[in-house]
Design a protein around this motif. Structure first.
Motif, PDB file in Angstrom:
ATOM      1  N   VAL A 221       0.860  -1.181   0.000  1.00  0.00           N
ATOM      2  CA  VAL A 221       0.000   0.000   0.000  1.00  0.00           C
ATOM      3  C   VAL A 221       0.892   1.225   0.000  1.00  0.00           C
ATOM      4  O   VAL A 221       1.713   1.404   0.917  1.00  0.00           O
ATOM      5  CB  VAL A 221      -0.944   0.027   1.221  1.00  0.00           C
ATOM      6  N   LEU A 222       0.769   2.059  -1.035  1.00  0.00           N
ATOM      7  CA  LEU A 222       1.516   3.312  -1.090  1.00  0.00           C
ATOM      8  C   LEU A 222       0.668   4.392  -0.440  1.00  0.00           C
ATOM      9  O   LEU A 222      -0.372   4.782  -0.968  1.00  0.00           O
ATOM     10  CB  LEU A 222       1.827   3.687  -2.545  1.00  0.00           C
ATOM     11  N   SER A 223       1.096   4.867   0.705  1.00  0.00           N
ATOM     12  CA  SER A 223       0.326   5.862   1.450  1.00  0.00           C
ATOM     13  C   SER A 223       1.274   6.719   2.271  1.00  0.00           C
ATOM     14  O   SER A 223       2.176   6.201   2.931  1.00  0.00           O
ATOM     15  CB  SER A 223      -0.680   5.180   2.374  1.00  0.00           C
ATOM     16  N   ARG A 224       1.042   8.031   2.247  1.00  0.00           N
ATOM     17  CA  ARG A 224       1.867   8.943   3.037  1.00  0.00           C
ATOM     18  C   ARG A 224       1.491   8.913   4.509  1.00  0.00           C
ATOM     19  O   ARG A 224       2.264   9.340   5.362  1.00  0.00           O
ATOM     20  CB  ARG A 224       1.719  10.378   2.505  1.00  0.00           C
ATOM     21  N   LYS A 225       0.292   8.388   4.812  1.00  0.00           N
ATOM     22  CA  LYS A 225      -0.197   8.436   6.193  1.00  0.00           C
ATOM     23  C   LYS A 225      -0.673   7.037   6.610  1.00  0.00           C
ATOM     24  O   LYS A 225      -1.849   6.707   6.485  1.00  0.00           O
ATOM     25  CB  LYS A 225      -1.331   9.449   6.321  1.00  0.00           C
ATOM     26  N   PRO A 226       0.227   6.214   7.126  1.00  0.00           N
ATOM     27  CA  PRO A 226      -0.146   4.840   7.483  1.00  0.00           C
ATOM     28  C   PRO A 226      -1.182   4.744   8.590  1.00  0.00           C
ATOM     29  O   PRO A 226      -1.855   3.718   8.720  1.00  0.00           O
ATOM     30  CB  PRO A 226       1.190   4.217   7.929  1.00  0.00           C
TER      31      PRO A 226
ATOM     32  N   ILE B 162      -6.422 -10.246   7.153  1.00  0.00           N
ATOM     33  CA  ILE B 162      -7.583 -11.123   7.360  1.00  0.00           C
ATOM     34  C   ILE B 162      -7.724 -12.102   6.204  1.00  0.00           C
ATOM     35  O   ILE B 162      -8.086 -13.279   6.393  1.00  0.00           O
ATOM     36  CB  ILE B 162      -8.867 -10.279   7.516  1.00  0.00           C
ATOM     37  N   GLU B 163      -7.418 -11.636   4.992  1.00  0.00           N
ATOM     38  CA  GLU B 163      -7.502 -12.487   3.801  1.00  0.00           C
ATOM     39  C   GLU B 163      -6.283 -13.397   3.652  1.00  0.00           C
ATOM     40  O   GLU B 163      -6.183 -14.146   2.679  1.00  0.00           O
ATOM     41  CB  GLU B 163      -7.645 -11.616   2.553  1.00  0.00           C
ATOM     42  N   GLY B 164      -5.355 -13.317   4.597  1.00  0.00           N
ATOM     43  CA  GLY B 164      -4.216 -14.224   4.594  1.00  0.00           C
ATOM     44  C   GLY B 164      -3.011 -13.742   3.814  1.00  0.00           C
ATOM     45  O   GLY B 164      -2.159 -14.551   3.423  1.00  0.00           O
ATOM     46  N   HIS B 165      -2.898 -12.435   3.596  1.00  0.00           N
ATOM     47  CA  HIS B 165      -1.806 -11.889   2.810  1.00  0.00           C
ATOM     48  C   HIS B 165      -0.871 -11.044   3.673  1.00  0.00           C
ATOM     49  O   HIS B 165      -1.279 -10.478   4.689  1.00  0.00           O
ATOM     50  CB  HIS B 165      -2.348 -11.008   1.677  1.00  0.00           C
ATOM     51  N   GLY B 166       0.369 -10.944   3.228  1.00  0.00           N
ATOM     52  CA  GLY B 166       1.271  -9.975   3.818  1.00  0.00           C
ATOM     53  C   GLY B 166       0.974  -8.598   3.251  1.00  0.00           C
ATOM     54  O   GLY B 166       0.472  -8.476   2.132  1.00  0.00           O
ATOM     55  N   CYS B 167       1.258  -7.560   4.016  1.00  0.00           N
ATOM     56  CA  CYS B 167       0.953  -6.203   3.545  1.00  0.00           C
ATOM     57  C   CYS B 167       1.968  -5.213   4.103  1.00  0.00           C
ATOM     58  O   CYS B 167       2.125  -5.097   5.323  1.00  0.00           O
ATOM     59  CB  CYS B 167      -0.461  -5.804   3.969  1.00  0.00           C
ATOM     60  N   LEU B 168       2.656  -4.520   3.203  1.00  0.00           N
ATOM     61  CA  LEU B 168       3.552  -3.439   3.577  1.00  0.00           C
ATOM     62  C   LEU B 168       2.862  -2.113   3.309  1.00  0.00           C
ATOM     63  O   LEU B 168       2.125  -1.984   2.340  1.00  0.00           O
ATOM     64  CB  LEU B 168       4.841  -3.495   2.757  1.00  0.00           C
ATOM     65  N   VAL B 169       3.120  -1.130   4.152  1.00  0.00           N
ATOM     66  CA  VAL B 169       2.666   0.235   3.910  1.00  0.00           C
ATOM     67  C   VAL B 169       3.911   1.112   3.813  1.00  0.00           C
ATOM     68  O   VAL B 169       4.730   1.131   4.739  1.00  0.00           O
ATOM     69  CB  VAL B 169       1.747   0.750   5.033  1.00  0.00           C
ATOM     70  N   VAL B 170       4.047   1.798   2.676  1.00  0.00           N
ATOM     71  CA  VAL B 170       5.243   2.601   2.426  1.00  0.00           C
ATOM     72  C   VAL B 170       4.833   3.981   1.936  1.00  0.00           C
ATOM     73  O   VAL B 170       3.955   4.109   1.077  1.00  0.00           O
ATOM     74  CB  VAL B 170       6.158   1.918   1.379  1.00  0.00           C
ATOM     75  N   ASP B 171       5.471   4.998   2.482  1.00  0.00           N
ATOM     76  CA  ASP B 171       5.302   6.359   1.989  1.00  0.00           C
ATOM     77  C   ASP B 171       5.990   6.454   0.624  1.00  0.00           C
ATOM     78  O   ASP B 171       7.208   6.218   0.536  1.00  0.00           O
ATOM     79  CB  ASP B 171       5.954   7.327   2.979  1.00  0.00           C
ATOM     80  N   PRO B 172       5.260   6.792  -0.442  1.00  0.00           N
ATOM     81  CA  PRO B 172       5.896   6.839  -1.759  1.00  0.00           C
ATOM     82  C   PRO B 172       7.056   7.828  -1.828  1.00  0.00           C
ATOM     83  O   PRO B 172       7.990   7.635  -2.618  1.00  0.00           O
ATOM     84  CB  PRO B 172       4.753   7.252  -2.699  1.00  0.00           C
ATOM     85  N   LEU B 173       7.027   8.865  -0.997  1.00  0.00           N
ATOM     86  CA  LEU B 173       8.110   9.847  -1.038  1.00  0.00           C
ATOM     87  C   LEU B 173       9.389   9.315  -0.399  1.00  0.00           C
ATOM     88  O   LEU B 173      10.458   9.909  -0.576  1.00  0.00           O
ATOM     89  CB  LEU B 173       7.681  11.141  -0.349  1.00  0.00           C
ATOM     90  N   ARG B 174       9.296   8.202   0.303  1.00  0.00           N
ATOM     91  CA  ARG B 174      10.485   7.578   0.878  1.00  0.00           C
ATOM     92  C   ARG B 174      11.082   6.522  -0.053  1.00  0.00           C
ATOM     93  O   ARG B 174      12.084   5.883   0.279  1.00  0.00           O
ATOM     94  CB  ARG B 174      10.167   6.960   2.242  1.00  0.00           C
ATOM     95  N   CYS B 175      10.446   6.336  -1.198  1.00  0.00           N
ATOM     96  CA  CYS B 175      10.955   5.384  -2.186  1.00  0.00           C
ATOM     97  C   CYS B 175      12.068   6.036  -3.007  1.00  0.00           C
ATOM     98  O   CYS B 175      11.936   7.178  -3.448  1.00  0.00           O
ATOM     99  CB  CYS B 175       9.847   4.926  -3.124  1.00  0.00           C
ATOM    100  N   VAL B 176      13.150   5.310  -3.198  1.00  0.00           N
ATOM    101  CA  VAL B 176      14.242   5.736  -4.074  1.00  0.00           C
ATOM    102  C   VAL B 176      14.160   4.904  -5.339  1.00  0.00           C
ATOM    103  O   VAL B 176      14.149   3.663  -5.280  1.00  0.00           O
ATOM    104  CB  VAL B 176      15.616   5.541  -3.385  1.00  0.00           C
ATOM    105  N   LEU B 177      14.079   5.580  -6.486  1.00  0.00           N
ATOM    106  CA  LEU B 177      13.896   4.900  -7.759  1.00  0.00           C
ATOM    107  C   LEU B 177      15.218   4.839  -8.518  1.00  0.00           C
ATOM    108  O   LEU B 177      15.941   5.840  -8.595  1.00  0.00           O
ATOM    109  CB  LEU B 177      12.851   5.632  -8.597  1.00  0.00           C
ATOM    110  N   HIS B 178      15.507   3.679  -9.069  1.00  0.00           N
ATOM    111  CA  HIS B 178      16.756   3.508  -9.811  1.00  0.00           C
ATOM    112  C   HIS B 178      16.469   2.899 -11.173  1.00  0.00           C
ATOM    113  O   HIS B 178      15.715   1.924 -11.287  1.00  0.00           O
ATOM    114  CB  HIS B 178      17.717   2.603  -9.043  1.00  0.00           C
ATOM    115  N   LEU B 179      17.077   3.480 -12.198  1.00  0.00           N
ATOM    116  CA  LEU B 179      16.943   2.998 -13.568  1.00  0.00           C
ATOM    117  C   LEU B 179      18.316   2.758 -14.167  1.00  0.00           C
ATOM    118  O   LEU B 179      19.257   3.512 -13.931  1.00  0.00           O
ATOM    119  CB  LEU B 179      16.213   4.034 -14.439  1.00  0.00           C
TER     120      LEU B 179
END
Length: 302
Positions: free
Chosen positions: A5-10, A24-41
């Motif tokens: 889940v990309l969210s600035r406010k967890p 509840i559905e049996g899945h793992g779930c991360l919550v990450v602020d998109p502005l804390r993501c570093v993108l590399h190409l």
């Protein structure tokens, strides 16, 4: 499965509910602020890093992207699309939904009823514009507002001119929209998930306000999803290019009109009004998306 889940406010309601529903559905779930993501190409490769670690093994991304630093957040969503990770709402659809005028253009071009609306840049056009919109009062909207912020009611032509002069002097653009008096302080929010209208509520503004947003003190009550509401909401979401969206509509004397398609709708009021588990419905849509395989998501959306 493992969802991101990309969210600035967890800590906000919608993000917390999505995380709970995934578990509840049996899945793992991360919550990450998109502005804390570093993108590399680099040639043939795209990566997303958070706190020095590559984000890998993600089965689907659920973007909850607001208006703050939208270009950066969209770059993060596009990065996952490049990596072949399914995203619940594509970057192109989010980008269109965030542009009020462009989304209204797209809706009107496909025959979706929208309120009479004008975009202009010079005050000399204001008198003609107000007359074309049926006279005062008129609604003025900043192109980058959200949750009722940046939406103003100008009771007179003089008030409209003053507001617009101020906004233009700050380098912002603003649109003028016909005031639907019979719907003052009321609208209908329909939530569409996976091409189906799943819930609807009528929102009523708090006393003294004309904006019905729940975040601004409005209250919601469940309404029947009529055939007209279903079909119009689903069509509007398809035009904008989203899988999950809230569609805001006004009940005018001439029929329903679409105000806005929201790519990241809050749903606390909707869950409370309808007693439906909206978060689980969204997670199940993410399950379907992840289960279809990643090949179709291997190209960058623009």
């Amino acid at each position: 499965m493992k969802f991101l889940v990309l969210s600035r406010k967890p800590a906000i309601y919608s993000t917390r509910r999505l995380r709970e529903a995934a578990r509840i559905e049996g899945h793992g779930c991360l919550v990450v602020d998109p502005l804390r993501c570093v993108l590399h190409l680099e040639r043939g490769a795209a990566k997303v890093r958070v706190a020095g670690e590559d984000l890998t093994g993600i089965d689907a991304v659920i973007p909850r992207v607001g208006s703050y630093a939208i270009e950066y957040a969209l770059a993060v969503v596009r990065q996952f699309e490049m990596m072949g990770v399914p995203v619940l709402n594509a970057s192109a659809g989010i980008a269109l939904a965030k542009q009020k005028w462009a989304s209204l253009q797209a809706l009107a071009a496909r025959g979706i009823p929208v309120p009479p609306t004008t975009l202009m840049r010079f005050p000399t056009h204001l008198a003609d514009t107000i007359e074309e919109l049926g006279g005062s009062p008129v609604i003025l909207k900043l192109l980058r507002g959200m949750q009722g912020a940046g939406v103003l009611l100008a009771e007179s032509a003089e008030a409209a001119e003053s507001i617009m002069d101020t906004v233009w002097s700050l380098g912002e653009d603003i649109l003028a929209q016909k005031f639907i008096s019979e719907s003052r302080g009321r609208d209908v929010r329909v939530l569409v998930i996976g091409g189906e209208a799943v819930a609807a509520m009528r929102r009523t503004a708090k006393p003294g306000d004309f904006r019905s947003n729940i975040h601004r003190g409005g209250v919601g009550e469940r309404v029947e999803l009529t055939k007209e509401l279903r079909e119009l909401a689903v069509r509007a979401v398809e035009v904008v290019g989203l899988r999950v969206a809230g569609v805001d509509l006004l009940e005018s004397r001439g029929g329903l009109v679409v105000l806005e398609v929201n790519s990241s709708p809050g749903f606390q009021g909707l869950e409370e009004a309808t007693e439906k588990d909206i978060a689980v419905e969204m997670v199940k849509e993410a399950e379907k998306l992840a289960g279809r395989g990643k090949d179709q998501y291997s190209k960058l959306s623009v």
